[in-house]
Motif scaffolding. Structure first.
Motif, PDB file in Angstrom:
ATOM      1  N   HIS A  13     -21.770 -55.936  37.955  1.00 34.72           N
ATOM      2  CA  HIS A  13     -21.348 -57.287  37.516  1.00 34.72           C
ATOM      3  C   HIS A  13     -19.910 -57.482  37.986  1.00 34.72           C
ATOM      4  O   HIS A  13     -19.038 -56.678  37.623  1.00 34.72           O
ATOM      5  N   PHE A  48     -22.195 -53.232  22.214  1.00 34.08           N
ATOM      6  CA  PHE A  48     -22.548 -54.199  23.256  1.00 34.08           C
ATOM      7  C   PHE A  48     -22.001 -55.585  22.939  1.00 34.08           C
ATOM      8  O   PHE A  48     -21.520 -56.287  23.838  1.00 34.08           O
ATOM      9  N   PHE A  51     -18.420 -55.608  23.660  1.00 32.73           N
ATOM     10  CA  PHE A  51     -18.274 -55.470  25.113  1.00 32.73           C
ATOM     11  C   PHE A  51     -18.428 -56.846  25.775  1.00 32.73           C
ATOM     12  O   PHE A  51     -17.630 -57.226  26.645  1.00 32.73           O
ATOM     13  N   TYR A  55     -15.793 -58.728  28.009  1.00 35.44           N
ATOM     14  CA  TYR A  55     -16.173 -59.116  29.382  1.00 35.44           C
ATOM     15  C   TYR A  55     -15.856 -60.593  29.605  1.00 35.44           C
ATOM     16  O   TYR A  55     -15.250 -60.964  30.616  1.00 35.44           O
ATOM     17  N   ALA A 161     -29.398 -61.051  32.731  1.00 33.91           N
ATOM     18  CA  ALA A 161     -28.549 -60.080  32.035  1.00 33.91           C
ATOM     19  C   ALA A 161     -28.287 -60.583  30.623  1.00 33.91           C
ATOM     20  O   ALA A 161     -28.952 -61.497  30.142  1.00 33.91           O
ATOM     21  N   GLY A 162     -27.308 -59.995  29.952  1.00 29.47           N
ATOM     22  CA  GLY A 162     -26.955 -60.436  28.609  1.00 29.47           C
ATOM     23  C   GLY A 162     -27.665 -59.651  27.523  1.00 29.47           C
ATOM     24  O   GLY A 162     -28.209 -58.569  27.766  1.00 29.47           O
ATOM     25  N   HIS A 189     -32.642 -57.273  33.793  1.00 31.47           N
ATOM     26  CA  HIS A 189     -32.125 -56.265  32.862  1.00 31.47           C
ATOM     27  C   HIS A 189     -33.175 -56.034  31.766  1.00 31.47           C
ATOM     28  O   HIS A 189     -33.478 -56.942  30.990  1.00 31.47           O
ATOM     29  N   GLU A 192     -32.747 -51.323  28.476  1.00 35.36           N
ATOM     30  CA  GLU A 192     -31.383 -50.807  28.284  1.00 35.36           C
ATOM     31  C   GLU A 192     -31.087 -50.804  26.781  1.00 35.36           C
ATOM     32  O   GLU A 192     -31.071 -49.768  26.135  1.00 35.36           O
ATOM     33  N   HIS A 213     -31.559 -51.246  35.070  1.00 34.17           N
ATOM     34  CA  HIS A 213     -31.658 -50.141  34.098  1.00 34.17           C
ATOM     35  C   HIS A 213     -33.107 -49.649  34.052  1.00 34.17           C
ATOM     36  O   HIS A 213     -33.477 -48.821  34.858  1.00 34.17           O
ATOM     37  N   SER A 240     -22.835 -46.115  32.323  1.00 35.59           N
ATOM     38  CA  SER A 240     -22.929 -47.258  31.417  1.00 35.59           C
ATOM     39  C   SER A 240     -23.784 -46.902  30.205  1.00 35.59           C
ATOM     40  O   SER A 240     -23.419 -47.202  29.060  1.00 35.59           O
ATOM     41  N   LEU A 244     -22.424 -46.940  26.405  1.00 37.15           N
ATOM     42  CA  LEU A 244     -22.990 -47.856  25.400  1.00 37.15           C
ATOM     43  C   LEU A 244     -23.895 -47.122  24.402  1.00 37.15           C
ATOM     44  O   LEU A 244     -24.557 -47.750  23.572  1.00 37.15           O
ATOM     45  N   ASP A 270     -22.672 -50.706  37.217  1.00 38.30           N
ATOM     46  CA  ASP A 270     -22.791 -51.701  36.139  1.00 38.30           C
ATOM     47  C   ASP A 270     -21.481 -52.484  35.905  1.00 38.30           C
ATOM     48  O   ASP A 270     -21.304 -53.544  36.476  1.00 38.30           O
ATOM     49  N   ASP A 271     -20.591 -51.967  35.079  1.00 41.34           N
ATOM     50  CA  ASP A 271     -19.285 -52.612  34.798  1.00 41.34           C
ATOM     51  C   ASP A 271     -18.235 -51.497  34.812  1.00 41.34           C
ATOM     52  O   ASP A 271     -17.710 -51.107  33.750  1.00 41.34           O
TER      53      ASP A 271
HETATM   54  N1  LIG Z   1     -24.838 -53.565  30.888  1.00 38.68           N
HETATM   55  C1  LIG Z   1     -25.138 -54.859  30.757  1.00 38.68           C
HETATM   56  N2  LIG Z   1     -26.296 -55.234  30.181  1.00 38.68           N
HETATM   57  C2  LIG Z   1     -26.609 -56.525  30.046  1.00 38.68           C
HETATM   58  N3  LIG Z   1     -25.822 -57.524  30.433  1.00 38.68           N
HETATM   59  C3  LIG Z   1     -24.658 -57.211  30.998  1.00 38.68           C
HETATM   60  N4  LIG Z   1     -23.672 -57.987  31.472  1.00 38.68           N
HETATM   61  C4  LIG Z   1     -22.694 -57.189  31.924  1.00 38.68           C
HETATM   62  N5  LIG Z   1     -23.026 -55.896  31.749  1.00 38.68           N
HETATM   63  C5  LIG Z   1     -24.256 -55.881  31.167  1.00 38.68           C
END
Ligand SMILES: Nc1ncnc2[nH]cnc12
Ligand SMILES: [Zn+2]
Length: 322
Positions: A13, A48, A51, A55, A161-162, A189, A192, A213, A240, A244, A270-271
């Motif tokens: 991301h 999350f 997070f 973000y 995502a989200g 996504h 996860e 994931h 990630s 998390l 991921d991030d």
């Molecule tokens: N790991 C993640 N899972 C879902 N949405 C996201 N947006 C940013 N990182 C994410």
């Protein structure tokens, strides 16, 4: 050591790739206080939900085309220095709209950064537009219609995502139909924050070629077999997942088990700074902590290129570069 290995990633991301030092510089540029989200040089979050808040606050520090160009160029240049030849960044035109920049300028800025990094280093980059579960199906459909316009040639894919614990994939099928009809590659996504049912939902309702994931598919042996049989590619992000607390540590992470069961797996960041990782570190973890051989890691990189949302001449060129 994996520094000598060629690398590729399918899942990062872009706002989530902001180093805290760059976030601080952006905050200085706009006179903003970020003491709530950056402490001692690290992002502040505990789960999350926090997070995502952190973000979004970081995303709000990027306000112009040039800001986004700088972010993409910096990220891809760092990847290239670690031996990366290909990267797909997940982008959210909703962030561009929220900040008042607009989706077109948001994509133009990111594309300029990708092109600048390619000119300097040769790294190839593409963008995947994402819809965001917790913004709901109506907002998602608007974003899908925007993505379908193919506002930039470097936009080649579409993601969801989200907050995975909100809504079901079935709520977003119209968005995915729109994206599929526009010729975008699809990934979701799933598996996860929620369990195997979520991956099954994604496969049943959308049939994406990849799952972002997907690691909690391991909770359902029949589903793992289906993923292997259907050749669905998993964009795994072990660092990630541990950050998390999807899994308590790398020893408990199912990457090896999924691969041994015949699933096609890849390594992704991921991030990265949010989760105290990088693509290079993910490769290092696979090698030094999970015990994958260089040949096994190379095969994950090859899988990433095989599953990349690129035209065939580019894929051929990238495969030849491995
Ligand atoms: N790991 C993640 N899972 C879902 N949405 C996201 N947006 C940013 N990182 C994410
Ligand atoms: Zn992700």
């Amino acid at each position: 050591m994996t520094r000598h290995l060629k690398k590729a990633e399918l899942h990062c991301h872009i706002e989530g790739a902001t180093p805290p030092e760059l976030a601080l510089a952006q905050a200085g540029k706009y006179g903003l206080d970020v003491s709530e989200i950056i402490r001692d040089g690290a992002y502040v979050w505990t789960d999350f939900t926090s997070f995502v808040k952190c973000y979004d606050a970081v995303a709000s520090l990027f306000r112009t085309e040039e800001d986004y160009a700088l972010l993409a160029e910096a990220y891809l240049t760092e990847l290239a220095a670690a031996g990366t030849i290909y990267s797909e960044i997940i982008v959210s035109p909703d962030h561009g709209n929220t900040i008042g920049l607009g989706a077109d300028a948001y994509l133009r800025g990111l594309a300029a950064g990708i092109e600048a990094a390619r000119a300097k280093t040769g790294i190839e980059g593409r963008m995947l537009i994402t819809i965001i579960r917790h913004m709901g199906p109506e907002a998602a459909e608007r974003t899908a219609l925007y993505a379908a316009k193919r506002a930039h040639p470097l936009v080649t894919g579409f993601n969801l995502a989200g907050e995975e614990r909100m809504h079901r994939v079935a709520d977003f099928t119209r968005s995915f139909d729109i994206a599929r009809d526009a010729g975008l590659g699809l990934t979701i996504h799933a598996g996860e924050l929620s369990g195997a049912f979520s991956v099954r939902d994604a496969l049943d309702h959308v049939r994406p070629s990849r799952i972002s994931h997907g690691v909690r598919a391991i909770e359902d042996v029949d589903l793992v077999k289906r993923i292997a049989d259907e050749g669905v590619v998993l964009e795994t992000c072990p660092g990630s997942n541990v950050a998390l607390q999807v899994f308590p540590d790398f020893a408990a992470h199912p990457l090896r088990a999924l691969r041994d069961a015949g699933c096609r797996v890849t390594l992704n960041s991921d991030d990265p700074p949010f989760f105290h990782t990088s693509l290079l570190q993910e490769y290092e973890i696979a090698s030094q902590v999970m015990g994958f051989s260089d040949a096994e890691i190379d095969s994950m990189t090859r899988t990433a290129i095989e599953a990349a949302f690129v035209d065939e001449p580019t894929r051929t060129r990238l495969l030849a570069a491995l």
